[in-house]
Write an enzyme that holds these catalytic residues in place. Sequence first.
Site, PDB file in Angstrom:
ATOM      1  N   SER A  38       0.810  -1.216   0.000  1.00  0.00           N
ATOM      2  CA  SER A  38       0.000   0.000   0.000  1.00  0.00           C
ATOM      3  C   SER A  38       0.847   1.272   0.000  1.00  0.00           C
ATOM      4  O   SER A  38       0.610   2.178   0.787  1.00  0.00           O
ATOM      5  CB  SER A  38      -0.923  -0.025   1.230  1.00  0.00           C
ATOM      6  N   ALA A  40       2.632   4.708  -2.015  1.00  0.00           N
ATOM      7  CA  ALA A  40       2.215   5.716  -2.993  1.00  0.00           C
ATOM      8  C   ALA A  40       3.207   5.768  -4.150  1.00  0.00           C
ATOM      9  O   ALA A  40       4.095   6.628  -4.189  1.00  0.00           O
ATOM     10  CB  ALA A  40       2.097   7.075  -2.319  1.00  0.00           C
ATOM     11  N   CYS A  42       2.877   6.728  -7.167  1.00  0.00           N
ATOM     12  CA  CYS A  42       2.814   7.962  -7.953  1.00  0.00           C
ATOM     13  C   CYS A  42       3.476   9.134  -7.237  1.00  0.00           C
ATOM     14  O   CYS A  42       3.725  10.170  -7.849  1.00  0.00           O
ATOM     15  CB  CYS A  42       1.359   8.306  -8.267  1.00  0.00           C
ATOM     16  N   ASP A 281      -2.064  -3.460 -12.374  1.00  0.00           N
ATOM     17  CA  ASP A 281      -1.160  -3.314 -13.517  1.00  0.00           C
ATOM     18  C   ASP A 281      -0.901  -4.614 -14.264  1.00  0.00           C
ATOM     19  O   ASP A 281      -0.350  -4.597 -15.369  1.00  0.00           O
ATOM     20  CB  ASP A 281       0.177  -2.733 -13.057  1.00  0.00           C
ATOM     21  N   TYR A 424     -18.854  29.055 -11.133  1.00  0.00           N
ATOM     22  CA  TYR A 424     -18.178  30.272 -11.581  1.00  0.00           C
ATOM     23  C   TYR A 424     -18.011  31.257 -10.434  1.00  0.00           C
ATOM     24  O   TYR A 424     -18.942  31.572  -9.707  1.00  0.00           O
ATOM     25  CB  TYR A 424     -18.949  30.968 -12.707  1.00  0.00           C
TER      26      TYR A 424
END
Length: 540
Positions: A38, A40, A42, A281, A424
Site C-alpha cells: 500500500s 504511494a 505515484c 497493472d 463560476y
Amino acid sequence: MKVLVLGGVAAGTKIAAKLMREDRGNEVIVLNKGKDISYAGCGLPYYVGHVIEEKEQLIVNTPEKYAKLTGVTVLTETEATKVDPTAKQVTAVDVNTGEEKTYGYDKLVISVGASPVKPPIEGCDLENVFFVRTPDDAIRLREVVDTGNVKKAVVVGAGYIGLEIAENLKLKGIRPFVLDMAPHALPGFDAEMAEYAEGRLQESGIPVVTGVAVTGMEGDGKVEKVMTSKRAYKADLVVLSAGIRPNTAFLEGSGIEMLKGTILTNAQGETNLPDIYAAGDCAMVHNALTEKAAWSPMGSTANIAGRLIAQNIMGAGLHYRGALGTAVCKLPGFNAGRTGLTEAQAKEEGFEPVSVVTVVDDKAHYFPGAGSFIIKMIADKASLRLLGVQVIGAGAVDKVVDIAVTGIMLKGTLQDLADMDLAYAPPFSTAIHPFEHTLNVLMNKINGRFETFTPAEFAEGMAEGYKIVDACLVPSIEGAPYVDLTAVEGPVEGLDPKEKILLVCNKGKRAYLLQNRLKYYGYENTRVLEGGITFNEVEV
C-alpha cells in the site's frame, strides 16, 4: 469464504479491505513479494525532489497497521510461484529463506502488478543507474541526488513518471535530458499537443529528445555516458523509466488467458477460469468508448476495479464500465491532462472525428494569477458524441478533464453537455467555463460558422496558397498585412474578397471575430488558424 490475494500495493489491498468490510467472517490472506504494501507509487518522483520530505509519507499503510485496521492477514516477502486452478492452490516461496508453502483458496485474486522494463543494453548494472518503482528505489535515488555530486542526468522515458522525475531532478539543481524512442512525449496526446508540451519543457530547461533509441551506457564502475542511435550524452546519473511489464511469468501453464503477458478479464473482473479474478497493472480492463481490451496501469483504475471485484466476489454482479486512459501530470510551469481517444485513435476506431484547439482563460482574466488553458476537444461529426479532451495550462487542468470524463462515460453528445451550470467565480473560472467555451467553438466549427485550419493541418502545409493576415491585437507577424478588427466596416483595402485568406491572431478568438465580419462583407475564402501564434509558429 477463503480469499487469497496475490499482491498488496493498490488493487490487492483495496480488494482485501473491502472483502472484510463486506463480511467480517471472510478469511482474506494477502501474499506480497515485497516488504512494503500500500505505498504511494505515484508520489515517488516528489520524494526525490523533496516535495515530499519524509519517506514514511510514501507508505499509506504498514503491513502491521493494515492488518489491524482491516482484519486481513498480510504475508510480506512471500512470492507466488505457481497457481493450480484445479486443486485451487497457490505455491509461494519465502524470498529470504527459500522455504516453499502451499495456500488453498475458495476465490483467488491476482494483483501482482508490474515491474520496470530493463532495456537489453550494456551498462544497466553500472552504479547510479536507477529505476523508480518502489519506495526503496526512490530512497536510494534521493540519497545520490542529495550528495550534490550529480550535475547531469539522463531520464530514459518521456511518459508521465519520467517527466515528473526530470522535473524533480531539476528542482535539485541537476540538468536533466529526457530520451524516448517514441515520436513524442506524453503518451495519449496528439502530436501537436505533445510538441507544444515539449517546447514548454525545453524552455524550462528540460530538453526532450524523441525518436532516439538508447543503445548502451558506459562508465568505469559508475555511469558516465549514455549512448544512443543519434549521439552520446554525458550523465552522472540515469533513471530508466521506459515502461513496465506485468509480473505474470509465474502463471505460465496455469490456463489463465493473457494478452502480451497481461491477464484478460471480463467486465466483472473475472479471468477465463472460475473463481479467479485479476486487477491492477497485471490485468487488462476494457476501453469505455471502444469496448476493446485496454491496459490501464494506473492507481485509479486499480482501486476502482478492485473495489468492484471485492463486491462481485460477494455476489454483487456489478459490471465495470471501462477506462478512458485518463491521466494528469504536473510539469515545470504547466500541467497536462487528457482523457478518451486522441484524434488519431478515433480515426482508427472508425469514428469521423472533428477537433478544435482553443486558447481560453482559465479564470477571470482580471483576477491575479489568471492564465490560459490550451484545450483540444474531439467529437464524432455524425453523432456529436464527445470522444476526448487534452488540456495544457498552468491552472487546474484536471477540472476540464474530469468534466469530459463525466460526459464520455454518460455517452454524452456536445448538445447534451452544452449550457451546463458549472461553478463560476473570478478566482476559479470564467463566466462561460473553459470546457463550455471550447465546446461552443467546436459546435461553431461543425455548423460551418467557424472555418479553420487546425494546428496539425497547418503544420502539414494545408494552408499553402493562403495569404496570411495578422489579426492580433497589435501587429505581431512580420511581413503579414495587419487588419484591425475594430476598424473593419466594409471591404478591406488590399484584400480581394475572392482570394484565400488565413486569419491569424494571438489565440484564435480575434481572428474568428474578424472572419465573421469579413464574411458579412463578401469574403468567401477565409480560414482561421486555431490556437493562433500562442500555439503555432507562423512565418510569412
